[in-house]
Design a protein around this motif. Structure first.
Motif, PDB file in Angstrom:
ATOM      1  N   VAL A 182       0.837  -1.205   0.000  1.00 23.15           N
ATOM      2  CA  VAL A 182       0.000   0.000   0.000  1.00 23.15           C
ATOM      3  C   VAL A 182       0.867   1.248   0.000  1.00 23.15           C
ATOM      4  N   SER A 183       1.895   1.262   0.832  1.00 24.90           N
ATOM      5  CA  SER A 183       2.784   2.422   0.905  1.00 24.90           C
ATOM      6  C   SER A 183       3.464   2.673  -0.435  1.00 24.90           C
ATOM      7  N   SER A 184       3.907   1.600  -1.092  1.00 21.97           N
ATOM      8  CA  SER A 184       4.567   1.730  -2.390  1.00 21.97           C
ATOM      9  C   SER A 184       3.618   2.295  -3.441  1.00 21.97           C
ATOM     10  N   LEU A 185       2.375   1.811  -3.451  1.00 23.24           N
ATOM     11  CA  LEU A 185       1.400   2.290  -4.434  1.00 23.24           C
ATOM     12  C   LEU A 185       1.017   3.746  -4.178  1.00 23.24           C
ATOM     13  N   LEU A 186       0.882   4.123  -2.920  1.00 24.36           N
ATOM     14  CA  LEU A 186       0.580   5.520  -2.597  1.00 24.36           C
ATOM     15  C   LEU A 186       1.722   6.433  -3.023  1.00 24.36           C
ATOM     16  N   ALA A 190       1.598   9.444  -5.737  1.00 26.03           N
ATOM     17  CA  ALA A 190       2.091  10.780  -5.390  1.00 26.03           C
ATOM     18  C   ALA A 190       3.066  11.282  -6.454  1.00 26.03           C
ATOM     19  N   ARG A 191       3.958  10.405  -6.909  1.00 30.71           N
ATOM     20  CA  ARG A 191       4.917  10.806  -7.950  1.00 30.71           C
ATOM     21  C   ARG A 191       4.208  11.174  -9.246  1.00 30.71           C
ATOM     22  N   GLU A 192       3.084  10.517  -9.509  1.00 31.82           N
ATOM     23  CA  GLU A 192       2.338  10.772 -10.739  1.00 31.82           C
ATOM     24  C   GLU A 192       1.402  11.970 -10.617  1.00 31.82           C
ATOM     25  N   GLY A 193       1.353  12.591  -9.447  1.00 32.88           N
ATOM     26  CA  GLY A 193       0.543  13.786  -9.271  1.00 32.88           C
ATOM     27  C   GLY A 193      -0.925  13.531  -9.006  1.00 32.88           C
ATOM     28  N   ILE A 194      -1.291  12.280  -8.725  1.00 30.72           N
ATOM     29  CA  ILE A 194      -2.695  11.962  -8.464  1.00 30.72           C
ATOM     30  C   ILE A 194      -3.099  12.417  -7.067  1.00 30.72           C
ATOM     31  N   ILE A 205      -6.347  14.848  -2.907  1.00 29.22           N
ATOM     32  CA  ILE A 205      -6.521  14.230  -4.216  1.00 29.22           C
ATOM     33  C   ILE A 205      -6.492  15.339  -5.264  1.00 29.22           C
ATOM     34  N   HIS A 206      -5.476  15.308  -6.121  1.00 28.90           N
ATOM     35  CA  HIS A 206      -5.285  16.365  -7.113  1.00 28.90           C
ATOM     36  C   HIS A 206      -5.907  16.015  -8.463  1.00 28.90           C
TER      37      HIS A 206
END
Length: 216
Positions: A182-186, A190-194, A205-206
């Motif tokens: 879960v931490s890795s997916l979050l 985050a890196r993708e700007g979601i 949530i962007h």
């Protein structure tokens, strides 16, 4: 963005109906980790959560599958085939099942609210089971966040703020995976700007559309 919490029975009953329903119930304090019910348990009770958080889960050999978390106003029983465990200090109101059924026969005004609350719990359980069967972990996480956004999201500085009161371990238990996954997916989202993390269990949530697309 979201209406009243459909899963809170205590908020849905007026004071007189609530008092009549809870006659014969007694208060019980639970410590973190305490089991309230299990598949082989002898207790036959209905309970309503007043505070804290209760986890309902199935266990097979060395695996556990979380069906739902019950919070304030949630109603459940101790005679299902699931384990019922406090995941934080909690207070519940306990009532004998037979006595509660007798009370409801003479208190029909409480039945619609109870059905709506149980329906919300069942809907959540079915969503989790469906996700485990048909979605990968990333899809399950995106669908979970998207669903919670619809319930609890609020505008915040051009984004949507989501306050979950759940830590990474709680989310992992709901999704049937590990905290590390879960931490890795979050972090990837985050890196993708979601999204971005604004605190423990708090997300901004962007890009809600991209999040929803990931849940399909």
């Amino acid at each position: 963005m979201h209406g009243p919490d459909a899963s809170n029975l205590l908020e849905r009953l007026d004071a007189l109906t609530q008092a009549a329903l809870l006659q014969g119930f007694h208060q019980r304090q639970l410590v973190e980790g305490e089991l309230l019910g299990s598949p082989n348990g002898e207790r036959d009770s209905v309970f309503i959560v007043r505070s804290g958080r209760i986890r309902v889960f199935l266990a097979f050999e060395d695996k556990e599958y979380t069906l739902t978390f019950l919070e304030a106003g949630g109603i459940y029983s101790t005679h299902s085939q699931a384990y019922v465990q406090a995941v934080r200090p909690s207070e519940v109101l306990m009532g004998d099942t037979a006595q509660t059924m007798a009370t409801l026969r003479s208190l029909p005004s409480a039945v619609p609210a109870i059905i709506r609350v149980l329906g919300a719990t069942l809907d959540n359980c079915m969503r989790i089971i469906e996700d485990l069967a048909f979605r990968d972990v990333e899809g399950r996480l995106a669908r979970f966040l998207d669903g919670m956004l619809a319930r609890k999201g609020r505008p915040h500085q051009g984004s949507l703020r989501l306050e979950l009161d759940l830590n990474t371990e709680d989310i992992a238990q709901l999704l049937g995976t590990t905290r590390q996954t879960v931490s890795s997916l979050l972090n990837r989202m985050a890196r993708e700007g979601i999204l971005s993390r604004a605190g423990n269990g708090v997300f901004d949530i962007h890009d809600a559309e991209r999040l929803r697309a990931r849940s399909q």
